[in-house]
Design an enzyme around this catalytic site. Structure first.
Site, mmCIF file in Angstrom:
data_model
loop_
_atom_site.group_PDB
_atom_site.id
_atom_site.type_symbol
_atom_site.label_atom_id
_atom_site.label_comp_id
_atom_site.label_asym_id
_atom_site.label_seq_id
_atom_site.Cartn_x
_atom_site.Cartn_y
_atom_site.Cartn_z
ATOM 1 N N LEU A 1 0.812 -1.216 0.000
ATOM 2 C CA LEU A 1 0.000 0.000 0.000
ATOM 3 C C LEU A 1 0.846 1.268 0.000
ATOM 4 O O LEU A 1 0.484 2.280 -0.583
ATOM 5 C CB LEU A 1 -0.949 0.004 1.200
ATOM 6 C CG LEU A 1 -2.203 -0.868 1.039
ATOM 7 C CD1 LEU A 1 -3.066 -0.807 2.280
ATOM 8 C CD2 LEU A 1 -3.009 -0.455 -0.193
ATOM 9 N N CYS A 2 2.039 1.201 0.674
ATOM 10 C CA CYS A 2 2.847 2.419 0.742
ATOM 11 C C CYS A 2 3.390 2.794 -0.641
ATOM 12 O O CYS A 2 3.548 3.971 -0.959
ATOM 13 C CB CYS A 2 3.962 2.289 1.768
ATOM 14 S SG CYS A 2 5.091 0.950 1.428
ATOM 15 N N THR A 3 3.654 1.781 -1.472
ATOM 16 C CA THR A 3 4.080 2.081 -2.840
ATOM 17 C C THR A 3 2.966 2.814 -3.579
ATOM 18 O O THR A 3 3.200 3.823 -4.244
ATOM 19 C CB THR A 3 4.420 0.781 -3.598
ATOM 20 O OG1 THR A 3 5.522 0.161 -2.956
ATOM 21 C CG2 THR A 3 4.775 1.056 -5.056
#
Ligand SMILES: [Zn+2]
Lengths: 448, 524
Positions: free
Chosen positions: A209-211
């Site tokens: 998700l952080c990407t």
């Protein structure tokens, strides 16, 4: 059309089934009536009426099978028409199983195909036990795993842990992706089941998700951002529906905006659909090849007219035409096709306590299980009418419910958690009551 | 009501794209014999939107056809098989032009060879050896591609016969990315240098792309090793340690990626032996009749010898990797720019070559050149011997190898026996094992034919199993639907690869083995 049959309609299949050979399986009894016997007595279930299913129904019907059932919950879409040859444009929206069954019956007289327009989990376990062989034409790992667990749950072992022939429910499984595919034969208890080498089907990789949120780099990252993050931010609580073109259009335009913001290229509507729906490319020829291999194996398994695929075939048409057969070995400790999970119980344990125990058992972790014993429902979670009927059993002792035998097999089905995801499954348990002498030698082999 | 082709063909457009689809829609296919093998092969092509089909078959529908061909039903009995199959196929896709010719393919081959010149490709099914040899000659002469398919009991075969088939978009499954970490060009080095590997911001540190890490550390390594890159096992290990030493903590994905890709800095310069084979092919001596493909190869050869310094043009794309967005986008642009400039050089060579051979210098499109450059490392040339050559002089060492390999024994046995049943049919006007009463005689007849084929081919087929000869007679010429669907399926898949000029087609004789499914490709 008995008339046609006698005039040599089945001349070609009959050559294979009526003549003795030297490269055959044990149990092959060639005769001029073998095809008719197969047609009359063998019941085959085709799971899935999509790309593989359509081909399978045709191939099985033209291989001498006459009692066929097909189960599929899906309806026909336009994008099916490039390969699912039993469907026409005017069929879009109708049940795949129903249309496929009708079309094959129209063309191959004498064959009877019963369609089931529903989810595979909707049928009770006994539905599956009525078939002599199950052929799978699916594109989902979960569905394969479910059918596999159901078919394996019928398997019983004798005292020496050898599978009892009459409880073996053979499966033939096919799968394709683009120019590649596989066909395999599963004889529970003898060859590996789907779960024995589940590693052949690695789970799909998800983007962190952080990407998506912070360092998007590809078009797919932008699409998944719009799909998994932005949608929820904007549409508080409204679930995303991949089949709603307006929803898809929204994700596409948001993905485009994000891509523009970061200078990323390559977001298209087609890619958006592909990423969001995890579309697997599919073509007619690969489906035809894999289905034909499966249908041929089905015929060989029920008739013994040749050797059987042992046990896993991969087809790759990307570079030339490569076929590889691998003889995988089964996992003797497999929870699904092994002799069953051994559970020792005090004779005082009630059904309700037993159910509680299933949730805590480290190897099972079954929540909301239904329990059956030799075809009888001990406790059913649903439908409500059955739940109400079986509820009084909850207070009874397992020892009494199982007929005061020292040990026996029960089947449980419910939801189990795997990698944080709940999946339906069916398990076989070997119940042994503590401190009860085993006087009935052979008891567990004479059931059914 | 018509379906939007984009939607209808969505699942296949994801494989061969608009270009591949356009090639299919332009193609005109002729099918010889529409038994189940041929019908099933065509079915798969019609569904995919092939341009036009012509079904050639001279027979009338018999009862036994209804037992193995889905395209035929009771109402077809007594009618032309070609007409009935054709009308069913038309039902599957109204975008396809479907025609039929009610004539025996054998007669057509004998009497009207020019008939075949109108097609892009001919699929010949269930054809006996003599007709096949003739057809192959006709097709080669007319530059029509030929795909042969045959189903026979539990066996069958598929073979392609084309003089030459060249592929730009071979789309292999696994192919190393073209990153040039072993030989970075100045712009890439400069960009890498502009980034501080020892940046203190941990977020930036763990989002420094591995390309940058490897270019920088390879340079560092070379400085300490007389300009050499790690080459021995020990050195490669030390290089990995050097990468590790730059990690702030062991969870940095970008450094893990760098360690995994570290071998790429040691890749030898130059081109693969496959590509060398292609640029050294005699077809590279181009003239005005050369296909565009070979003109591009000639240009490529010049590039490799000159500007490329031994390397092909850069592909220009990079895989996804842990990185800040801006670093990644910058890298993408650097790779694209280099690919673009390599492509321009090739384009100039192409123009010069075209001029030299007397063609319009702009007659090859920039799009084609760009696509060629992007795929330069993956080019493929397939050449097929004529069927006559294969039959009269099979590659003996290969054949001998197959005869002693357990995985091949059924396949090679079937290969010989498929020829033997044709010769049997030529002698006796029927296939072996048609009549139960003559089974034993047929077995020994077929055996002696198979033996003589083995001997004629120059090997001594002692290992041809008695059991397999028996099986072949047991099949009695049956065309089983499931086998036909498999063999027809393989044939249609090869047709798609030939027409789209994508992926790599079958290069030998595919022998279907329905006994234990160990089908093989024999390179004969
Ligand atoms: Zn298992």
């Amino acid at each position: 059309m008995a008339d046609l049959a006698t005039k040599g309609r089945w001349r070609d299949v009959d050559k294979l089934l009526s003549r003795p050979g030297n490269i055959i399986s044990s149990g092959f009894e060639p005769s001029s009536t073998l095809r008719e016997e197969i047609g009359e007595y063998v019941r085959v279930l085709v799971v899935g009426a999509g790309g593989l299913g359509c081909e399978l129904l045709k191939d099985l019907a033209l291989s001498g099978f006459k009692n066929i059932d097909v189960i599929d919950m899906d309806t026909i879409e336009v994008s099916n028409l490039n390969r699912q040859f039993l469907f026409r444009l005017q069929d879009v929206g109708k049940s795949k199983a129903e249309v496929a069954a009708k079309r094959v019956m129209e063309r191959v007289s004498g064959v009877n195909i019963v369609p089931h327009f529903c989810r595979i989990e909707e049928k009770d376990i006994e539905f599956y036990n009525d078939f002599n062989i199950i052929v799978l034409g699916l594109d989902s790992i979960e569905a394969r795993s479910y059918i596999n667990s159901v078919a394996c749950s019928f398997l019983e072992y004798d005292r020496d842990d050898n599978p009892l022939a009459e409880t073996v429910k053979p499966m033939v499984d096919g799968g394709t992706e683009g120019f590649k595919g596989h066909a395999r034969v599963i004889l529970p208890g003898t060859t590996p089941c789907f779960e024995c080498n589940i590693w052949l089907f690695p789970p799909q990789v998800k983007f962190p998700l952080c990407t998506l949120a912070e360092t998007p780099r590809t078009a797919a990252h932008c699409i998944e951002y719009a799909h998994l993050i932005k949608w929820d931010e904007v549409h508080s609580g409204k679930p995303f529906d991949a089949d709603d073109p307006e929803h898809m259009q929204w994700v596409y335009s948001e993905a485009l905006k994000r891509a523009e913001l970061f200078g990323i290229t390559g977001v298209t509507y087609s890619l958006t659909q592909g990423v969001v729906k995890n579309i697997i490319p599919a073509i007619a020829s690969t489906n035809a090849i894999v289905s034909a291999a499966c249908a041929l194996e089905a015929l060989k398994i029920v008739s013994g007219c040749s050797k059987t695929l042992s046990n896993y075939l991969t087809y790759n048409g990307v570079e030339g035409t490569h076929i590889k057969v691998t003889d995988f070995v089964k996992d003797n400790d497999c929870l699904v096709c092994g002799p069953g999970t051994l559970i020792e119980l005090d004779t005082s344990v009630t059904l309700s306590q037993f159910i509680e125990l299933l949730g805590k058992h480290p190897g099972l972790q079954l929540s909301k299980p239904s329990v059956t014993h030799r075809g009888n429902n001990l406790y059913m979670q649903s439908p409500p009418i059955l739940e109400e009927m079986t509820r009084p059993n909850l207070a009874l002792r397992m020892f009494d419910l199982l007929g005061e035998v020292p040990k026996d097999t029960v089947h449980v089905s419910g939801a189990s958690e795997k990698n944080g995801k709940k999946t339906s499954c069916s398990r076989k348990l070997r119940i042994v009551f503590k401190g009860v002498a085993d006087m009935t030698v052979g008891m567990d082999t004479t059931g059914n | 009501m018509a379906a939007e082709p984009k939607t209808k063909y969505d699942r296949q457009l994801r494989i061969w794209g608009d270009q591949g689809q356009a090639a299919l829609e332009k193609a005109s296919i002729c099918l010889l014999n529409c038994g189940p093998t041929g019908s099933e092969a065509l079915k798969n092509l019609v569904l995919g939107g092939i341009g036009s089909i012509t079904v050639v078959d001279g027979s009338k529908v018999e009862v036994s056809d209804l037992g193995n061909n889905f395209m035929l039903d009771e109402e077809c009995l007594g009618q032309s098989r070609a007409k009935c199959v054709c009308s069913f196929l038309q039902e599957l896709n109204d975008a396809v032009k479907a025609k039929f010719v009610e004539e025996s393919p054998t007669t057509l081959i004998d009497t009207n060879p020019s008939f075949f010149a109108q097609f892009t490709l001919v699929i010949a099914t269930q054809l006996l050896e003599n007709s096949l040899l003739l057809l192959d000659k006709i097709c080669r002469k007319a530059n029509v591609m030929l795909v042969v398919a045959r189903s026979y009991g539990l066996t069958g075969m598929v073979r392609i016969s084309v003089k030459e088939h060249t592929v730009v978009e071979s789309k292999p499954d696994h192919f190393l990315d073209d990153l040039r970490l072993h030989n970075p060009w100045p712009e890439l080095k400069q960009f890498a240098k502009s980034i501080d590997l020892n940046v203190t911001d941990p977020v930036v540190h763990k989002h420094t792309p591995y390309i940058v890490i490897l270019v920088r550390l390879a340079e560092k390594w070379a400085d300490a090793h007389d300009g050499c890159l790690p080459s021995t096992r020990q050195e490669k290990k030390e290089f990995k340690d050097l990468i590790k030493a730059h990690m702030l903590n062991i969870d940095e994905e970008n450094y893990k990626e760098a360690i995994e890709a570290s071998f790429k800095v040691s890749t030898a310069r130059g081109i693969s032996s496959q590509l060398r084979h292609i640029i050294e092919d005699s077809a590279v001596e181009v003239d005005s009749s050369s296909p565009d493909f070979w003109i591009l190869v000639a240009a490529l050869k010049e590039f490799i010898a000159n500007e490329g310094d031994g390397e092909p043009p850069l592909e220009g794309s990079i895989p996804d990797m842990t990185s800040l967005t801006e670093y990644y986008i910058s890298l993408q642009k650097i790779y694209q720019a280099k690919a673009e400039s390599d492509c321009l050089v090739i384009e100039q060579y192409v123009k010069n070559i075209l001029k030299r051979i007397g063609r319009d210098p702009d007659s090859i499109s920039r799009a084609y050149i760009r696509n060629f450059c992007r795929n330069a490392r993956k080019l493929k040339v397939c050449r097929y011997r004529s069927i006559e050559e294969e039959l009269s002089s099979p590659v003996l060492p290969e054949l001998q190898k197959y005869l002693t390999d357990e995985d091949y024994c059924f396949a090679v046995g079937f290969y010989i026996l498929l020829r033997a049943v044709d010769r049997f049919a030529a002698n006796y006007n029927r296939f072996p094992g048609i009549f139960d009463s003559e089974m034993d005689e047929d077995v020994s007849r077929l055996k002696s034919i198979a033996l003589s084929i083995s001997n004629d081919s120059g090997f001594h087929g002692s290992s041809l199993s008695e059991d397999l000869i028996n099986e072949m007679c047991r099949f009695g010429g049956a065309e089983l639907h499931a086998v036909a669907a498999f063999v027809g399926g393989v044939a249609s898949q090869e047709v798609i690869k030939l027409l789209t000029k994508q992926f790599i087609p079958l290069t030998g004789t595919f022998i279907f083995n329905g006994i234990d499914q160990k089908s093989q490709v024999l390179a004969l």
